[in-house]
Design a protein around this motif. Structure first.
Motif, short mmCIF file in Angstrom:
data_model
loop_
_atom_site.label_atom_id
_atom_site.label_comp_id
_atom_site.label_asym_id
_atom_site.label_seq_id
_atom_site.Cartn_x
_atom_site.Cartn_y
_atom_site.Cartn_z
N GLU A 144 0.83 -1.31 -0.12
CA GLU A 144 -0.08 0.10 -0.02
C GLU A 144 0.91 1.41 -0.17
N LEU A 145 1.92 1.22 0.68
CA LEU A 145 2.76 2.59 0.69
C LEU A 145 3.44 2.89 -0.41
N ARG A 146 3.73 1.71 -1.23
CA ARG A 146 4.43 2.01 -2.44
C ARG A 146 3.41 2.74 -3.46
N LYS A 147 2.10 2.47 -3.49
CA LYS A 147 1.37 3.25 -4.12
C LYS A 147 0.98 4.55 -3.80
N ARG A 148 1.39 5.03 -2.68
CA ARG A 148 1.53 6.69 -2.46
C ARG A 148 0.03 7.14 -1.92
N PRO A 149 -0.35 6.40 -1.08
CA PRO A 149 -1.64 6.84 -0.29
C PRO A 149 -2.06 8.29 -0.41
N ALA A 150 -3.34 8.82 -0.91
CA ALA A 150 -3.41 10.18 -1.00
C ALA A 150 -3.30 10.90 0.65
N LEU A 151 -3.18 12.18 0.73
CA LEU A 151 -2.90 12.77 2.01
C LEU A 151 -4.45 13.50 1.95
N MET A 152 -5.16 13.36 3.10
CA MET A 152 -6.38 13.99 3.45
C MET A 152 -6.27 15.62 3.41
N PHE A 153 -7.28 16.13 2.42
CA PHE A 153 -7.36 17.74 2.41
C PHE A 153 -6.12 18.24 1.43
N GLU A 154 -5.37 17.42 0.90
CA GLU A 154 -4.36 17.90 0.05
C GLU A 154 -4.45 17.72 -1.45
N ASP A 155 -5.21 18.01 -2.13
CA ASP A 155 -5.60 17.54 -3.50
C ASP A 155 -4.29 17.24 -4.17
N GLY A 156 -4.28 15.82 -4.82
CA GLY A 156 -3.32 15.60 -5.71
C GLY A 156 -1.94 15.37 -4.88
N GLN A 157 -1.73 15.31 -3.60
CA GLN A 157 -0.70 14.99 -3.00
C GLN A 157 -0.79 13.63 -2.14
N ALA A 158 0.54 13.06 -2.06
CA ALA A 158 0.41 11.67 -1.70
C ALA A 158 1.65 11.57 -0.70
N ILE A 159 1.32 10.49 0.12
CA ILE A 159 2.49 10.19 1.25
C ILE A 159 3.82 9.81 0.93
N GLU A 160 4.89 10.47 1.27
CA GLU A 160 6.34 9.93 0.84
C GLU A 160 6.78 9.00 1.62
N THR A 161 7.28 7.90 1.15
CA THR A 161 7.93 6.82 1.87
C THR A 161 9.46 6.27 1.15
N ASP A 162 10.15 6.01 1.86
CA ASP A 162 11.53 5.64 1.45
C ASP A 162 11.70 3.95 1.56
N GLU A 163 11.53 3.49 0.25
CA GLU A 163 11.63 2.13 0.02
C GLU A 163 12.65 1.45 0.83
N ASP A 164 13.87 1.91 0.46
CA ASP A 164 15.20 1.36 1.07
C ASP A 164 15.12 1.20 2.74
N VAL A 165 14.52 2.12 3.38
CA VAL A 165 14.79 2.52 4.70
C VAL A 165 13.56 1.41 5.30
N PHE A 166 12.23 1.47 4.43
CA PHE A 166 11.27 0.27 4.88
C PHE A 166 11.74 -0.96 4.69
#
Length: 769
Positions: free
Chosen positions: A178-200
């Motif tokens: 799910e994280l790699r699909k960059r879930p959308a951020l609430m109230f922030e149109d078009g913005q998605a959560i940022e995650t670092d695959e290497d760290v995870f």
């Protein structure tokens, strides 16, 4: 809603406190608005809150600065509600213990992930940000099989090391999917959560022990209490000298008697309770558990992960959820500065060098990741805030999957993490560095001399220090000339160490398209009335080529399958078919058109050169609109190359919502990123199947070389030919083209990927047959 501090309870002016009790007793017999009249008759009533839910409060609001506005203004953390529902804790849900454990593990993984970034940020400044906290709020505390007890039980099992390898792998894999699909951020149109695959991906069970349990090895749990405090229970592992979790409920005596019988209990007599010191830098508490009764009167910057267990499935929980989330979004990147770091930097309120050092590390600390028993109900409650300010003029439209698309297998590539870091791949991308800084790096490594000093200075592994030494003697293999300058030798060395750890993605398989293209279901329109727009969309949606209809009618009439009257009526209906409609709102035009081979219908395009702000997730970038116009013009030619294929289809791709991409190493950010071309084409001729990505862009976009390099490593052989991927009897090849008006001045190495002619693109594809 005009408010003072986010999350504070409704307060009236002091004058309202002087009202006689008899007036208040009459409340139940008065019309609700009459009460407002009585309270304000000698002055005015001034209410403020972050969480108005009553219709009268919303109606009489004069200024709105609720949770959604608070976040948009940069004052609060980003909010992401994950799909990983905590359903194992729902009533009547028949889940085994491993399923429950897997769910708890996911929230601990997110906490450990955030903790990794906290540690990195704190190296740049000892007063920056906060120590991440997991906040778990439950519905039941003292009942049999209470929610809090079930959560605590799994927490205990994980702390004791009772985790099967399969459960660990499954929890981690599902969460990352799910994280790699960059879930959308609430109230922030078009913005998605940022995650670092290497760290995870590098998170291990020992990281959970250290970051969450304050321990280096698994152990039994023991209970810490203060006899003078009847509301707190702290927990620690016997293998650690520090507590890691705290329960704060109305009365702990029931828990001590019924839930914790048999546990070793240690009494302490400290002056201050754990909860009171929760915000201190030296607080050991990483998990806070509580019920509905505890959310008031509490303020903290620390929550980065929040669990709602059996809360949020009914309307009665709305105010509690909003206030709890309001307490989770507070942020303080630097002392006494309560905006996200980027906003502080833009306002010149933080040191520019400090910002450069930590800007790529703060996303997990500036995000609140929420897990809920019922994600949809939880999201609906939180979105309520945003909806109240826009509900009168904000609508969502969904377009429709083309029936013709269902007749074909539309394939997309799927990727996996490589088994070794990019640096160990012979064809891996090189680290980009300015020539002067490369010389400086060589001198610096030579000056430091001792590998042990480098290890201590940068907390680096011996292997990485060894690679650094090798890299400065074999620069052509490791470094690529660039104008990228760091202006800070420490930052440069840390970036190089990060580069040594980057794990690329590699092609894994092809799969049939399912929900990976979904933006057409989420067309957002901020117009008061969309009836005209929906009517035009519906008319174009049902378009069928009149010539095809007439042919079918001729056949039916010839076979006497219909009467002459029915034939005439059918011809009239065919003449009324609408292939394209135009609309104009707020002075800006839309074109709604039926393109037979597009994945969804109809297609909506901007008729303007500027972006249209009242509609989102349509085709409105100038380069994209121009490409579609050229495509339609080309399709109108008598002998276009599309006719050489058995069938073909294409689709627009939306960068923010769709999950079809090409991974590549971005040297400017030193990360593996996702290249999402604007269009994908599927074409088949015999057993030859072609997936063609086309991205209309100007040649001034300098990062195109990195994207093409990423594509080439995955889908081309060393000589530039296309790799053939067998799939269900078909021979599949993947292409990428960059489409532009100007192909002059391009370097030889990349010129073959650029085109200004759709016919030439198709000719190139067919030549690989």
């Amino acid at each position: 809603m005009l408010k003072g501090r986010i999350g504070r309870e409704n307060k009236a002016a002091d004058c309202t406190r002087k009202i006689e009790p008899c007036c208040l007793k009459a409340k139940s017999r008065l019309d609700p608005f009459a009460i407002y009249s009585i309270l304000s008759r000698n002055g005015f009533l001034f209410n403020f809150s972050a969480t108005f839910t009553d219709a009268r409060d919303l109606t009489t609001t004069v200024s709105n600065f609720n949770l959604s506005e608070f976040i948009k203004a940069g004052y609060g953390k980003h909010i992401a509600i994950l799909q990983q529902e905590l359903r194992a804790f729902r009533d009547n849900q028949d889940y085994n213990n491993e399923e429950k454990q897997k769910i708890v593990l996911k929230s601990l993984l997110m906490l450990a992930y955030a903790r990794k970034f906290y540690e990195r940020v704190r190296k740049a400044g000892k007063d920056l940000y906060h120590k991440p906290l997991l906040l778990t709020l439950v519905n039941s505390v003292n009942t049999e099989e209470a929610d809090l007890q079930l959560f605590f039980r799994e927490l205990e099992r994980i702390g004791k090391g009772e985790i099967r390898k399969e459960v660990w792998k499954a929890a981690k894999k599902e969460l990352w999917e799910e994280l790699r699909k960059r879930p959308a951020l609430m109230f922030e149109d078009g913005q998605a959560i940022e995650t670092d695959e290497d760290v995870f991906e590098k998170l291990e069970q020992k990281d959970i022990l250290q970051a969450v349990y304050n321990a280096r090895s698994p152990g039994e749990i023991e209970i810490l209490i203060r006899p003078s405090n009847k509301q707190e229970l702290a927990f620690k592992l016997k293998t650690s000298d520090r507590p890691f979790a705290l329960i704060k409920i109305g009365d702990i005596s029931g828990w001590l008697k019924d839930k914790l019988a048999g546990y070793e209990i240690v009494e302490g007599f400290e002056d201050e309770g754990y909860f009171k010191g929760l915000n201190a830098d030296d607080s050991d508490i990483n998990i806070l558990m509580g019920s509905r009764s505890f959310y008031e009167g509490w303020d903290s910057n620390r929550p980065n992960v929040m669990n709602f267990i059996n809360i949020g499935v009914g309307a009665d929980a709305r105010k509690f959820i909003l206030q709890a989330v309001g307490r989770g979004v507070r942020i303080e990147p630097v002392r006494n500065k309560r905006k996200r770091l980027k906003h502080l930097n833009n306002a010149g309120e933080v040191d520019a060098d400090l910002f450069e050092k930590v800007k790529d590390k703060v996303a997990p600390l500036e995000s609140l990741v929420i897990f809920g028993t019922n994600r949809q109900a939880l999201q609906t409650v939180i979105e309520h805030l945003d909806d109240e300010s826009r509900k009168r003029d904000y609508h969502q439209l969904a377009l429709f999957v083309n029936e013709a698309a269902k007749e074909h297998e539309l394939l997309i590539p799927v990727y996996k993490l490589a088994e070794k870091p990019m640096i160990e791949h012979g064809d891996g991308a090189r680290f980009e560095i300015e020539s002067d800084e490369l010389d400086l790096l060589k001198e610096y490594v030579k000056y430091v001399g001792d590998d042990r000093v480098l290890m201590a200075l940068y907390d680096a592994e011996p292997q990485k220090v060894g690679l650094l030494q090798v890299s400065v003697t074999d620069t052509d293999r490791f470094y690529k000339p660039s104008d990228r300058a760091y202006r800070n030798i420490d930052l440069l060395v840390r970036r190089i160490f990060d580069y040594f750890s980057i794990v690329p993605r590699e092609f894994e398989r092809l799969k049939h398209l399912e929900e990976e293209i979904n933006h057409f279901k989420n067309i957002k329109v901020s117009l008061k009335d969309i009836s005209d727009l929906t009517e035009k969309i519906d008319a174009v949606r049902h378009y069928t080529d009149p010539a095809e209809i007439e042919k079918q009618l001729d056949d039916k009439l010839a076979k006497k399958g219909i009467t002459l009257q029915e034939y005439k009526e059918g011809i009239k209906q065919a003449a009324r078919m609408v292939k394209e409609a135009k609309a104009e709102y707020q002075g800006k035009r839309l074109r709604i058109t039926h393109v037979a081979n597009h994945y969804y219908i109809p297609m909506i395009l901007s008729g303007e050169t500027d972006r249209i702000d009242y509609i989102k997730h349509i085709i409105q970038e100038e380069s994209e609109v121009k490409f579609i116009n050229r495509l339609e013009e080309y399709l109108g030619r008598a002998n276009n190359k599309f006719q050489d294929f058995d069938w073909w289809m294409f689709s627009k791709l939306d960068e923010s919502l769709d999950d079809v991409y090409l991974p590549y190493y971005d040297g400017s950010s030193n990360k593996v990123r996702e290249f999402k071309p604007d269009f994908i084409f599927w074409l088949q001729k015999g057993d030859d199947y072609f997936i063609v990505f086309i991205d209309p862009k100007g040649t001034e976009h300098t990062d195109y070389q990195r994207k093409i390099d990423g594509y080439s490593l995955l889908f081309e052989d060393g000589g530039g030919g296309k790799k053939t991927i067998p799939h269900n009897g078909q021979m599949v090849k993947v292409f990428t083209f960059l489409y532009t008006d100007d192909v002059d001045g391009l370097s030889k190495d990349y010129k073959r990927y650029w085109s200004d002619d759709i016919g030439k693109v198709l000719t190139s594809v067919l030549s690989e047959k």
